[in-house]
Design an enzyme around this catalytic site. Structure first.
Site, PDB file in Angstrom:
ATOM      1  CE  LYS A 192      -3.395   2.368   2.780  1.00 25.01           C
ATOM      2  NZ  LYS A 192      -4.198   2.396   3.993  1.00 25.01           N
ATOM      3  CD  GLU A 228       9.406  -5.850   7.174  1.00 19.68           C
ATOM      4  OE1 GLU A 228       9.109  -4.733   6.682  1.00 19.68           O
ATOM      5  OE2 GLU A 228       9.220  -6.128   8.374  1.00 19.68           O
ATOM      6  N   GLY A 275      -4.617  -1.665   5.193  1.00 19.93           N
ATOM      7  CA  GLY A 275      -3.874  -2.827   4.696  1.00 19.93           C
ATOM      8  C   GLY A 275      -4.567  -4.130   5.041  1.00 19.93           C
ATOM      9  NE  ARG A 276      -6.211  -3.203  11.137  1.00 20.62           N
ATOM     10  CZ  ARG A 276      -5.481  -2.099  11.214  1.00 20.62           C
ATOM     11  NH1 ARG A 276      -4.312  -2.039  10.617  1.00 20.62           N
ATOM     12  NH2 ARG A 276      -5.905  -1.049  11.893  1.00 20.62           N
ATOM     13  CD  GLU A 336      -1.494  -3.829  11.568  1.00 23.39           C
ATOM     14  OE1 GLU A 336      -2.163  -3.880  10.534  1.00 23.39           O
ATOM     15  OE2 GLU A 336      -0.246  -3.891  11.564  1.00 23.39           O
ATOM     16  CG  HIS A 356      -2.962 -35.246  18.364  1.00 21.63           C
ATOM     17  ND1 HIS A 356      -3.245 -36.447  18.976  1.00 21.63           N
ATOM     18  CD2 HIS A 356      -3.937 -35.073  17.440  1.00 21.63           C
ATOM     19  CE1 HIS A 356      -4.325 -36.980  18.432  1.00 21.63           C
ATOM     20  NE2 HIS A 356      -4.767 -36.152  17.495  1.00 21.63           N
ATOM     21  CE  LYS A 396       6.061  -0.339  10.015  1.00 25.44           C
ATOM     22  NZ  LYS A 396       5.009   0.257   9.204  1.00 25.44           N
TER      23      LYS A 396
END
Ligand code: F6P
Length: 551
Positions: free
Chosen positions: A203, A209, A264-265, A350, A381, A509
């Site tokens: 965005k 990253e 973004g999400r 978030e 398990h 950041k």
């Protein structure tokens, strides 16, 4: 902004009701029709709330709280121009991405409906061209692999849905998110540069990253014979920051837009969903949007008392604020939904991990939900031991597709049986008396049975929701994600917080940038390189020593 919920008389009423709420076993036994009365139907799915530890007075008080918070009005604003994200000065309009046939939404003179339609048309063109072989690499070969370079919302939604729809019937799609070079190395090792398309999804087009991974992929392409002139055949970008994307070397035709009114999400419905259309076809992507749209209409129009996302939000608020649950275990009984907990972590944590209200005043109650989980039956398990006998309170959400794509009916029956069994065991548990009787019936003497029993008791009384999807088709998946989006929105309104910003991620950041400079600083740069935190300095020094050859 809604008033502080804790000041409401309904909040006080809920606190009183919590002290007398019966155990789940009692609720279930005294109301044998709970499944019918607590089942909420929504397009593509059913939400069974019968194993929630609430009753009619609690539901009514929660609904009254929601009404008092003006939820009815707020839910409508989500579908029109609004100012729901004041701390970023942005509207919140992701629902517009799945809306087709309504009066256009015009904000500040811009016809957003038209812009969305144009972007959808472009997405369709790109995905179809790649899938049918019209889009070729620089050497004329068809695209076989797509690498989505993006993180957070530019990764989790597309990755979840690509997996959930089953094997790709188009190009193979890979997701490169982490800055860990191991990930880029592993993915690139499988690829042929002549047959690979990279989708840079960001965005902001500023996320570290993604920038580093995109640069690595471009270098990889050029070092393996790719020509600069062919970059437009091998890279496309999706961003609000088209200028930065263009600086990466991409012509306008390779840029797909995003808008600042889509968080973004909440962006899987936008061109960020391109990998879904590439792997499964644009019709599937459209069906995914349609499924979400159907759920949107349910959320917007159904009365609060029959509204799936509203009830899901209210019951989790009740669990957390009044029954003291500390986390929500998301347990999809479907391997194809393995990424759902990751996706919901971003969506819920978030969005609602906030400590002040919209007006900046501190909150007096816990917000957000610590959400975690993994697919059933695998979790049974592993961590289910703690769920059944640990000391912490939690709630759970089971998700099961009623119909399956595969032909192994026996597997599906066992999967469903275990899903239902876990929910029943969490609700009812098993007491010492029953255990003792069972042990004695199997031949154990009374003192041994009494000694063994405490280790085998399961207290139960753990609330859970069962979300039953009609199937794992794109429409149901769209509905499932929209259900949770709206749940998060409702909770944000009730808590009086802004669910649409994420300032909490910024400090890390900044520190990361500063510490990176420290790591790569030339030897002998002196004390100037020393910073504020002695532990960080020591860690950096140790890292530099071990990697002396690399930096
Ligand atoms: O750092 C958090 C965040 O901004 C998320 O909200 C977002 O989904 C992710 O990073 C990726 O951001 P972008 O799409 O701008 O690269």
């Amino acid at each position: 902004m809604p008033a502080d919920p804790t000041a409401s008389s309904h909040w006080q009423a809920l606190a009183r009701l919590a002290t007398g709420i019966p155990s789940l076993t009692r609720l279930l036994d005294s109301e044998p029709d709970r499944f019918e009365t607590q089942l909420v139907q929504a397009p593509g799915l059913r939400v069974d709330l019968s194993r929630q530890r609430w009753n009619a007075p609690v539901r009514e008080a929660l609904l009254a709280l929601a009404t008092e918070a003006d939820l009815d009005r707020y839910r409508k604003t989500l579908f029109t121009g609004n100012t729901l994200n004041p701390t970023e000065g942005r509207a919140v309009l992701h629902t517009l991405l799945r809306q087709t046939a309504e009066p256009p939404v015009v904000v500040d003179g811009r016809n957003l409906t038209e812009e969305v339609a144009a972007a959808r048309a472009r997405m369709r063109q790109v995905s179809e061209a790649v899938r049918n072989g019209d889009w070729r690499g620089g050497t004329g070969r068809a695209i076989r692999d797509v690498v989505n370079i993006g993180i957070g919302g530019s990764f989790l939604g597309p990755a979840l849905i690509c997996d959930a729809l089953g094997p790709s019937n188009g190009p193979r799609v890979h997701f490169l998110a982490n800055i860990d070079g191991a990930e880029a190395t592993r993915i690139l090792a499988e690829l042929d540069p002549e047959r690979t398309l990279f989708v840079i999804a960001s965005k902001s087009f500023g996320t570290l990253e993604t920038r580093i991974n995109a640069t690595t992929c471009r270098s990889w392409f050029l070092e393996r014979g790719g020509r600069i002139a062919d970059i437009p055949r091998h890279f496309v970008a999706i961003s609000t920051n088209l200028k930065a994307a263009a600086e990466f070397g991409l012509p306008e035709a390779n840029l797909l837009p995003l808008w600042d009114w889509v968080g973004g999400r909440f962006s899987v419905w936008s061109p960020i969903g391109l990998p879904i259309a590439l792997a499964h076809g644009d019709d599937s992507f459209q069906a995914f949007l349609d499924g979400a749209r159907a759920l949107d209409l349910h959320f917007r129009d159904a009365p609060l008392a029959e509204n799936a996302p509203v009830l899901l939000a209210l019951v989790e608020l009740w669990n957390q604020a009044f029954l003291g649950t500390h986390s929500l275990a998301v347990l999809p009984y479907a391997s194809d939904l393995a990424r759902l907990p990751d996706y919901l972590q971003q969506l819920e944590m978030e969005s609602n991990g906030k400590r002040v209200r919209v007006d900046g005043t501190p909150l007096s109650i816990d917000t957000g939900t610590i959400l975690w989980g993994n697919v059933g039956t695998n979790g049974q398990h592993a961590y289910h031991q703690l769920l059944h006998q640990g000391t912490q309170d939690f709630s759970a959400e089971f998700i099961l597709p009623l119909r399956t794509r595969h032909q192994l009916a026996e597997h599906h029956a066992w999967l469903a049986a275990h899903c239902f069994a876990q929910a029943e065991a969490l609700a009812r548990g098993v007491d010492a008396e029953q255990i003792t009787q069972e042990l004695m019936a199997s031949g154990m003497d009374a003192p041994s049975a009494a000694a063994a029993a405490p280790h085998r008791v399961l207290p139960g009384n753990h609330p859970s929701t069962m979300v039953l999807l009609d199937d794992l088709g794109p429409q149901c998946l769209g509905a499932l994600l929209a259900l949770h989006e709206h749940k998060v929105f409702v909770q944000g309104i009730l808590w009086g917080i802004n669910s649409f910003d994420q300032w909490g991620v910024e400090l890390g950041k900044k520190l990361g940038d500063r510490i990176h400079e420290q790591i790569i600083a030339a030897r002998g740069a002196g004390d100037g390189a020393r910073r504020k935190d002695a532990t960080t300095d020591a860690l950096v020094e140790l890292f530099r020593q071990v990697n002396a050859d690399a930096h």
